[in-house]
Design an enzyme around this catalytic site. Sequence first.
Site, PDB file in Angstrom:
ATOM      1  N   CYS A 165       0.803  -1.238   0.000  1.00  0.00           N
ATOM      2  CA  CYS A 165       0.000   0.000   0.000  1.00  0.00           C
ATOM      3  C   CYS A 165       0.829   1.278   0.000  1.00  0.00           C
ATOM      4  O   CYS A 165       0.522   2.210  -0.724  1.00  0.00           O
ATOM      5  CB  CYS A 165      -0.895   0.056   1.221  1.00  0.00           C
ATOM      6  SG  CYS A 165      -1.980  -1.324   1.439  1.00  0.00           S
ATOM      7  N   GLU A 300      13.553 -24.642   3.851  1.00  0.00           N
ATOM      8  CA  GLU A 300      13.329 -25.482   2.674  1.00  0.00           C
ATOM      9  C   GLU A 300      12.285 -26.540   3.008  1.00  0.00           C
ATOM     10  O   GLU A 300      11.309 -26.703   2.285  1.00  0.00           O
ATOM     11  CB  GLU A 300      14.629 -26.203   2.252  1.00  0.00           C
ATOM     12  CG  GLU A 300      15.753 -25.287   1.810  1.00  0.00           C
ATOM     13  CD  GLU A 300      15.617 -24.809   0.386  1.00  0.00           C
ATOM     14  OE1 GLU A 300      14.535 -24.961  -0.199  1.00  0.00           O
ATOM     15  OE2 GLU A 300      16.592 -24.238  -0.143  1.00  0.00           O
ATOM     16  N   VAL A 301      12.482 -27.219   4.127  1.00  0.00           N
ATOM     17  CA  VAL A 301      11.562 -28.307   4.490  1.00  0.00           C
ATOM     18  C   VAL A 301      10.162 -27.746   4.747  1.00  0.00           C
ATOM     19  O   VAL A 301       9.156 -28.333   4.332  1.00  0.00           O
ATOM     20  CB  VAL A 301      12.111 -29.067   5.719  1.00  0.00           C
ATOM     21  CG1 VAL A 301      11.108 -30.105   6.201  1.00  0.00           C
ATOM     22  CG2 VAL A 301      13.441 -29.737   5.374  1.00  0.00           C
ATOM     23  N   GLU A 802     -13.516  -6.511  -5.113  1.00  0.00           N
ATOM     24  CA  GLU A 802     -14.734  -5.794  -5.495  1.00  0.00           C
ATOM     25  C   GLU A 802     -15.834  -6.800  -5.836  1.00  0.00           C
ATOM     26  O   GLU A 802     -16.951  -6.682  -5.373  1.00  0.00           O
ATOM     27  CB  GLU A 802     -14.406  -4.901  -6.697  1.00  0.00           C
ATOM     28  CG  GLU A 802     -15.427  -3.827  -6.928  1.00  0.00           C
ATOM     29  CD  GLU A 802     -14.986  -2.867  -8.026  1.00  0.00           C
ATOM     30  OE1 GLU A 802     -13.779  -2.563  -8.122  1.00  0.00           O
ATOM     31  OE2 GLU A 802     -15.852  -2.431  -8.800  1.00  0.00           O
ATOM     32  N   ARG A 880     -13.500   1.789 -19.909  1.00  0.00           N
ATOM     33  CA  ARG A 880     -12.569   2.818 -19.436  1.00  0.00           C
ATOM     34  C   ARG A 880     -11.315   2.833 -20.321  1.00  0.00           C
ATOM     35  O   ARG A 880     -10.765   3.892 -20.626  1.00  0.00           O
ATOM     36  CB  ARG A 880     -12.196   2.599 -17.972  1.00  0.00           C
ATOM     37  CG  ARG A 880     -11.350   3.727 -17.421  1.00  0.00           C
ATOM     38  CD  ARG A 880     -11.216   3.642 -15.925  1.00  0.00           C
ATOM     39  NE  ARG A 880     -12.325   4.233 -15.204  1.00  0.00           N
ATOM     40  CZ  ARG A 880     -12.432   5.530 -14.907  1.00  0.00           C
ATOM     41  NH1 ARG A 880     -11.506   6.383 -15.290  1.00  0.00           N
ATOM     42  NH2 ARG A 880     -13.462   5.992 -14.240  1.00  0.00           N
ATOM     43  N   GLU A1268      -6.472   6.106  -8.019  1.00  0.00           N
ATOM     44  CA  GLU A1268      -5.991   5.460  -9.234  1.00  0.00           C
ATOM     45  C   GLU A1268      -5.113   6.325 -10.139  1.00  0.00           C
ATOM     46  O   GLU A1268      -4.177   5.819 -10.754  1.00  0.00           O
ATOM     47  CB  GLU A1268      -7.187   4.954 -10.050  1.00  0.00           C
ATOM     48  CG  GLU A1268      -7.930   3.838  -9.358  1.00  0.00           C
ATOM     49  CD  GLU A1268      -9.267   3.569 -10.011  1.00  0.00           C
ATOM     50  OE1 GLU A1268      -9.371   2.564 -10.713  1.00  0.00           O
ATOM     51  OE2 GLU A1268     -10.196   4.370  -9.814  1.00  0.00           O
TER      52      GLU A1268
HETATM   53  C1  LIG Z   1      11.701 -16.707   1.286  1.00  0.00           C
HETATM   54  C2  LIG Z   1      12.928 -17.497   0.984  1.00  0.00           C
HETATM   55  C3  LIG Z   1      13.975 -16.896   0.332  1.00  0.00           C
HETATM   56  C4  LIG Z   1      15.126 -17.619   0.037  1.00  0.00           C
HETATM   57  N1  LIG Z   1      16.132 -16.999  -0.629  1.00  0.00           N
HETATM   58  C5  LIG Z   1      17.238 -17.696  -0.938  1.00  0.00           C
HETATM   59  C6  LIG Z   1      18.296 -17.065  -1.630  1.00  0.00           C
HETATM   60  O1  LIG Z   1      18.230 -15.868  -1.929  1.00  0.00           O
HETATM   61  N2  LIG Z   1      19.374 -17.800  -1.969  1.00  0.00           N
HETATM   62  C7  LIG Z   1      19.459 -19.117  -1.643  1.00  0.00           C
HETATM   63  O2  LIG Z   1      20.463 -19.744  -1.973  1.00  0.00           O
HETATM   64  N3  LIG Z   1      18.483 -19.740  -0.959  1.00  0.00           N
HETATM   65  C8  LIG Z   1      17.381 -19.054  -0.607  1.00  0.00           C
HETATM   66  N4  LIG Z   1      16.364 -19.692   0.055  1.00  0.00           N
HETATM   67  C9  LIG Z   1      16.502 -21.106   0.368  1.00  0.00           C
HETATM   68  C10 LIG Z   1      16.851 -21.440   1.828  1.00  0.00           C
HETATM   69  O3  LIG Z   1      16.693 -20.372   2.686  1.00  0.00           O
HETATM   70  C11 LIG Z   1      18.255 -21.940   1.982  1.00  0.00           C
HETATM   71  O4  LIG Z   1      18.479 -23.043   1.175  1.00  0.00           O
HETATM   72  C12 LIG Z   1      18.606 -22.262   3.435  1.00  0.00           C
HETATM   73  O5  LIG Z   1      19.966 -22.071   3.570  1.00  0.00           O
HETATM   74  C13 LIG Z   1      18.260 -23.657   3.900  1.00  0.00           C
HETATM   75  O6  LIG Z   1      18.639 -23.814   5.245  1.00  0.00           O
HETATM   76  P1  LIG Z   1      17.662 -24.329   6.362  1.00  0.00           P
HETATM   77  O7  LIG Z   1      18.461 -24.484   7.584  1.00  0.00           O
HETATM   78  O8  LIG Z   1      16.478 -23.488   6.486  1.00  0.00           O
HETATM   79  O9  LIG Z   1      17.253 -25.706   5.725  1.00  0.00           O
HETATM   80  P2  LIG Z   1      16.174 -26.797   6.181  1.00  0.00           P
HETATM   81  O10 LIG Z   1      14.892 -26.504   5.538  1.00  0.00           O
HETATM   82  O11 LIG Z   1      16.162 -26.782   7.689  1.00  0.00           O
HETATM   83  O12 LIG Z   1      16.850 -28.045   5.615  1.00  0.00           O
HETATM   84  C14 LIG Z   1      17.095 -28.163   4.214  1.00  0.00           C
HETATM   85  C15 LIG Z   1      17.556 -29.532   3.785  1.00  0.00           C
HETATM   86  O13 LIG Z   1      18.870 -29.774   4.215  1.00  0.00           O
HETATM   87  C16 LIG Z   1      18.975 -31.014   4.884  1.00  0.00           C
HETATM   88  N5  LIG Z   1      19.996 -30.846   5.919  1.00  0.00           N
HETATM   89  C17 LIG Z   1      20.098 -29.812   6.767  1.00  0.00           C
HETATM   90  N6  LIG Z   1      21.212 -29.960   7.516  1.00  0.00           N
HETATM   91  C18 LIG Z   1      21.800 -31.090   7.110  1.00  0.00           C
HETATM   92  C19 LIG Z   1      22.987 -31.761   7.487  1.00  0.00           C
HETATM   93  N7  LIG Z   1      23.777 -31.299   8.438  1.00  0.00           N
HETATM   94  N8  LIG Z   1      23.308 -32.904   6.833  1.00  0.00           N
HETATM   95  C20 LIG Z   1      22.512 -33.397   5.879  1.00  0.00           C
HETATM   96  N9  LIG Z   1      21.370 -32.791   5.474  1.00  0.00           N
HETATM   97  C21 LIG Z   1      21.035 -31.673   6.090  1.00  0.00           C
HETATM   98  C22 LIG Z   1      17.564 -31.259   5.402  1.00  0.00           C
HETATM   99  O14 LIG Z   1      17.295 -32.631   5.618  1.00  0.00           O
HETATM  100  C23 LIG Z   1      16.732 -30.671   4.310  1.00  0.00           C
HETATM  101  O15 LIG Z   1      16.521 -31.589   3.275  1.00  0.00           O
HETATM  102  C24 LIG Z   1      15.224 -18.986   0.385  1.00  0.00           C
HETATM  103  C25 LIG Z   1      14.160 -19.600   1.064  1.00  0.00           C
HETATM  104  C26 LIG Z   1      13.023 -18.863   1.367  1.00  0.00           C
HETATM  105  C27 LIG Z   1      11.906 -19.519   2.090  1.00  0.00           C
HETATM  106  S1  FES Z   2       0.321  -3.856   2.976  1.00  0.00           S
HETATM  107 FE1  FES Z   2       1.431  -2.327   4.005  1.00  0.00          FE
HETATM  108  S2  FES Z   2      -0.089  -0.953   4.655  1.00  0.00           S
HETATM  109 FE2  FES Z   2      -1.180  -2.390   3.435  1.00  0.00          FE
END
Ligand SMILES: Cc1cc2nc3c(=O)[nH]c(=O)nc-3n(C[C@H](O)[C@H](O)[C@H](O)COP(=O)(O)OP(=O)(O)OC[C@H]3O[C@@H](n4cnc5c(N)ncnc54)[C@H](O)[C@@H]3O)c2cc1C
Ligand code: FES
Length: 1332
Positions: A165, A300-301, A802, A880, A1268
């Site tokens: 917004c 990721e999970v 709407e 429009r 708008e």
């Molecule tokens: C909104 C959003 C934005 C993101 N942006 C980016 C980005 O800009 N760049 C990017 O690269 N990634 C990005 N990611 C991906 C993610 O954040 C990364 O991959 C992150 O580093 C995963 O780490 P985690 O601890 O959350 O993984 P988890 O979800 O906790 O685990 C991921 C996987 O790794 C395995 N695992 C974890 N630790 C071990 C271990 N020690 N040994 C074996 N397997 C293991 C798990 O079993 C699972 O399969 C994004 C994700 C989201 C949700």
């Molecule tokens: S989404 Fe930020 S004020 Fe509406």
Amino acid sequence: MGSLMTPDEFLFDGKESASEAILYVNGVRRILPDGLAHLTLLEYLRDIGLTGTKLGCGEGGCGACTVMVSSFDQTSKKCLHYAVNACLCPLYSVEGMHVITVEGIGNRRKGLHPIQESLARSHGTQCGFCTPGFIMSLYALLRSCKTPPSEEQIEESLGGNLCRCTGYRPIVDAFQIFAKTEDTLHTERSSTGLQEGEFTCPSTGKPCSCGPKSVRNKDTSGNSLASGLNCRPISYNEIDGSTYTDKEFIFPPELLLRKLTPLNMRGFGGLKWYRPLKLNHLLELKARYPDAKFIVGNTEVGIEMRLKRIDYKVIVSVAYIPELNTLKIKDDGLEIGAAVRVSEFHKVLKKVAAERAAYETSACKAFIEQIKWFAGTQIRNVASVGGNICHASPISDLNPLWMAARARFQIIDCKGNIRTVLAENFFLGYRKVDLARNEILLSIFLPWTRPFEYVKEFKQAHRRDDDIALVNAGMRVHLKEKGEEWVVSDASIAYGGVAPVPLGALKTNNFLIGKSWDQDLLNGALDVLGNDILMKEDAPGGMVEYRKSLTLSFFFKFFLWVSHQMDGEKSFKERVPAPYLSAVQSFSRPTVIGNQDYEIVTGEAEYTDDVELPPNGLHAALILGRKPHARILSIDDSEAKRSPGVVGIYYAKDVPGDNRIGPVRHDEELFATEFVKFFGQVNVEYEELPAILSIQDALKLNSFIPDTKLFANKGDVDLCFQSGQCDHIIEGEVPVSGQEHFYLETQSTLIWTTDYGNEVHMLSSSQCPPKHQAYVASVLDLPMSKVVCKTKRIGGGFGGKETRSAVFAAAAAVPAYLLNRPVKIVLDRDEDMMITGQRHSFLGKYKVGFTNDGKLLALDLEIYNNGGSSLDMSFAVLERAVCCSDNVYEIPNMRVLGKVLFSHIPTNTAFRGFGSPQAMLVAENWIQRIAMILKKSPEEIREINFQGEGSVLHFGQILENWTLDRIWSQLKSTCNFSLARKDVDEFNSKNRWRKRGIAMIPTKFGISFGPKFLNQGAALVQLYTDGTVLVTHGGVEMGQGLHTKVSQIAASAFNIPLSSVFVSETSTDKVPNASPTAASASSDLYGGAVLDACQQLVARMEPIKSKNNFASFAELVTACYHERVNLSAQGFYVTPGLGYDWKTGKGILFRYFTYGAAFAEVEIDTLTGDFHTRKVDLIMDLGHSLNPAIDVGQIEGAFVQGLGWVAFEEIKRGGPAHKWLPPGYLFTCGPGNYKIPSMNDLPFKFSVSLLKDAPNKYAVHSSKAVGEPPFFLASAVFFAIKDAIVAARAEVGRHDWFPLDNPATPERIRMACVDDITARFADHSFRPKLSY
Ligand SMILES: Cc1cc2nc3c(=O)[nH]c(=O)nc-3n(C[C@H](O)[C@H](O)[C@H](O)COP(=O)(O)OP(=O)(O)OC[C@H]3O[C@@H](n4cnc5c(N)ncnc54)[C@H](O)[C@@H]3O)c2cc1C
Ligand code: FES
Ligand code: FES
């Protein structure tokens, strides 16, 4: 091989498990019962009534769910405070910690926190849905900093928060007062360029209106309004020290003493959840459950479980295993435990880079830069390095760098044996890594770089902040001096985003080794690379030509960067010419320069989903089709019916009333009978039918929605073309893409029956409660008088609520009515984006005739909009568009034919601008083309063709009160257009790989609803004996400040303070048959209606007032009450003078027009397509603005939303343009793939002003509608980008006109900047594909 284990360490039977799991929330101790392992922290918080934390997306992409988590680190003996996305945070992962939500930092009773106060004062909230998330992000930053953060840190901390917004500027302003800045520096910097009468805020150091000379800081009643009111610097001590300490939650003493304990918990469906704290326990679990999912951040999970609906049975949190959290700075490199969080890794890298010899830390610096653009703060705070590696995403930002930087991974098996594998050998296939079932990743070793060894990172995404890469890369080269030459002794080039795995460019690496670092090496390497990285035409992700070009562009940049590093080394000859340095500059940006409802900033403001489900209530979910067009042969719902908790599944046959719905025509089905469009959980057998998925398909098949042809005409177009008056006649087609509303609050309704089903009530997030009332009454076969819909506030609408919102109310009404139980329906973000319709895509086919001077003579235009699978508002949108297709240009002969196309996509619907931006974009495209043909500036062509006072438009209306000439000339002088042109040309001549561009764009927007009957508004105003006023009107507050404006009108009518007026919820039983809150007309309609009611009351009270001298308004009202004066009045307003007949083309369609113009300057990186907006100046004529602070907020918000449409937000749907997707499937159905502008995309300098001395006699208090009209002005950025591309193409001798479609994504920008690299993959006429 080695071992960390001794045999007796393999026992983990859960005996050490905590006797009770606990969590502190806002200072309150809570026991976490077993059985909740399936819950996220967000679900838990909302279940216990803390609904201030919002669900915006459920995938970590919007920040609405941000909370602060505090834990005590027993090793460092310090409290750690960090922001997390509660939507991805497993509940048990915060066991033993303190969670603070927005309710915990300040509220109406306890008093506001300075952050909340500042945001409210600076008009930093509109709909307010994103607000708690922003507040908590900043709060966590302030709590985690020992000293006040810098402005950069503050902006960085907000990178993971989206607002749809405000346009962000007021949020930045509100938060910057917490930054430590050198006031004098700041003031000096921002004082330059201030207009007379503007004031530099002593706190933010930015131009603001809190100063005595401000022109923006008075409302109509003289109250101060604008941002910075009473602002003063707020010191860090006030937050964490002296004055605020008594209100701040301390870290619970119990948690200081309590050690984390292992957890062994369960959840829904037999889910097992473990938190071991020792490596041997972890390995034992791995042996016992080889397929268990390990989590650290769950980023990721969590996505896999939530969005991909993968059902994991055993989850093990490895976040607190000491060996996995190691961070050791060694002699030969850095050892990083697999569970180390990305933010922690970033910190250590920065420390290392500052402390060690520069040559050793080339790889560290590359990681530092790459992590800057890795997700948002909340994700980086929890995401682990090991999780990123092991998840093996082909677009991981770090994996190509590990590969390039010679990193080694240490792997441990269940028996404690350790082996080492090189990063470059670790990735085996799609999400497949070199880990056996009994192994886990223990740590990573990153070696220091050697002298003359260089490592560089690359990443290109749709959006710079918080976006996953389209292509990324890590590159390393080690040079050695050999005689008079520097030759490559070792090299490693690795890419992400070009294959199912992070990919090493092995042939290129081999080619480089032994070669001298010179131009021949570059040319040869580009040739080899072109064949090294191969992608199929239908490769997942699409954009093949662009992605291939990027791989070479990155290498080209790397070559120049290394050469630049080597510059000055003995016998190094490969000098980088000055204009080429533009290829290697990394992006950095300077920090950026509403009657606020207190409930909004405290999280106490209630939205539909925040209302607790009454006892006995049910949740409803939709079952969606899996095909774009198919006949349903049979449905087997037996399995779904057996699922625990399912009460019933409802079909068309269960609808008590009419299953056919639609706002204009009843041409939609509520529940599918014979045909389907989307996918779902029930097993449905389909017969697939041919699907129409684009405008091209629809046109080929003459697929129109019946009776939707519209025609407008002026002069004689054919005669003009034949007459020979036109020196030039050009023809072309402009496809215009759609846009997703992306309101932060998804569609939601809570519906229930009373009196045994005799009456139905609902709370809905709707811009048009009467539409909900009508749909529900029709579906249930009830009279409308027995159905009530109420709306308190909505978390953004922009047209998307709407008509489309009513469908979900109707769907939930069926089970609520049949079961006599309350039912709540709240769409998930992906569902919402998949089925609720979007801004219409358009196709404009034009033929324009003009003179050598650029004077327009004739336009023959056909415009088509893609209506989707039903009519909805498509015809009104087309109407429009037809009216706005001249934008502001005088065209003596003009013919416009418009038609609505039918296709098999969800029905498209209203969206801010309502078809006018699409039509105006078509117009500005041919204007720009004329300019290129005539070798003149587009601004000149625009100016010489402006309409003026008395111009007769192509639909017959005559223009009055034309103010655009004034706006245009004022803008030209404020932006100093001729100097800007000169500066840009000079910059472009000195920079080969970066180009700047500028543009000035005008707009005019007619105010009124198309159908005359909608131009009415009603209100109920009631006076109470304590002198307070209750106003109810037909409009919905959605952040546009409507309630504030009508309160101001009432307050000024009675001459009482604003605080005495209360505007209650919108309700169909108070004000019937209200028009939608849309068309920018609500302030005019409801302001007029409220004024009418107030004037009636004033007149009724006058006889009593004139006879007495009352000390207060309350005394007057009480006296009137005693005299039996009716103190309740119904006000009514109809827009006067309207009446238009499309058949004759005569009459008044719009009451008046709002005008505006904007200037934009951008810079593009021609090698990657990256761009940023350096400057925007914008002027609007809003008459005598009712509330300048609100109006400026509306302008900024509309502009940034428009910026999304022209440059960021790309819709990708399976169809002719995207064959790599299943037909009809919407790929861009969440913030992960659909990128609205973030804070980082704001113009560096953004100034908005309102035209002075331009009263509007046609609206309440001489104001003008604002919602708008400014949206289209963002196209100034689009045409500035095009201007920059023109300069880039000139470098290779291309001066011909070329098309550029919206959005101008990096792909479109890069591929339009034709050069030797793009020529390898596409010819100069290549046009990136567009879903439209
Ligand atoms: C909104 C959003 C934005 C993101 N942006 C980016 C980005 O800009 N760049 C990017 O690269 N990634 C990005 N990611 C991906 C993610 O954040 C990364 O991959 C992150 O580093 C995963 O780490 P985690 O601890 O959350 O993984 P988890 O979800 O906790 O685990 C991921 C996987 O790794 C395995 N695992 C974890 N630790 C071990 C271990 N020690 N040994 C074996 N397997 C293991 C798990 O079993 C699972 O399969 C994004 C994700 C989201 C949700
Ligand atoms: S989404 Fe930020 S004020 Fe509406
Ligand atoms: S709801 Fe959690 S980030 Fe969007």
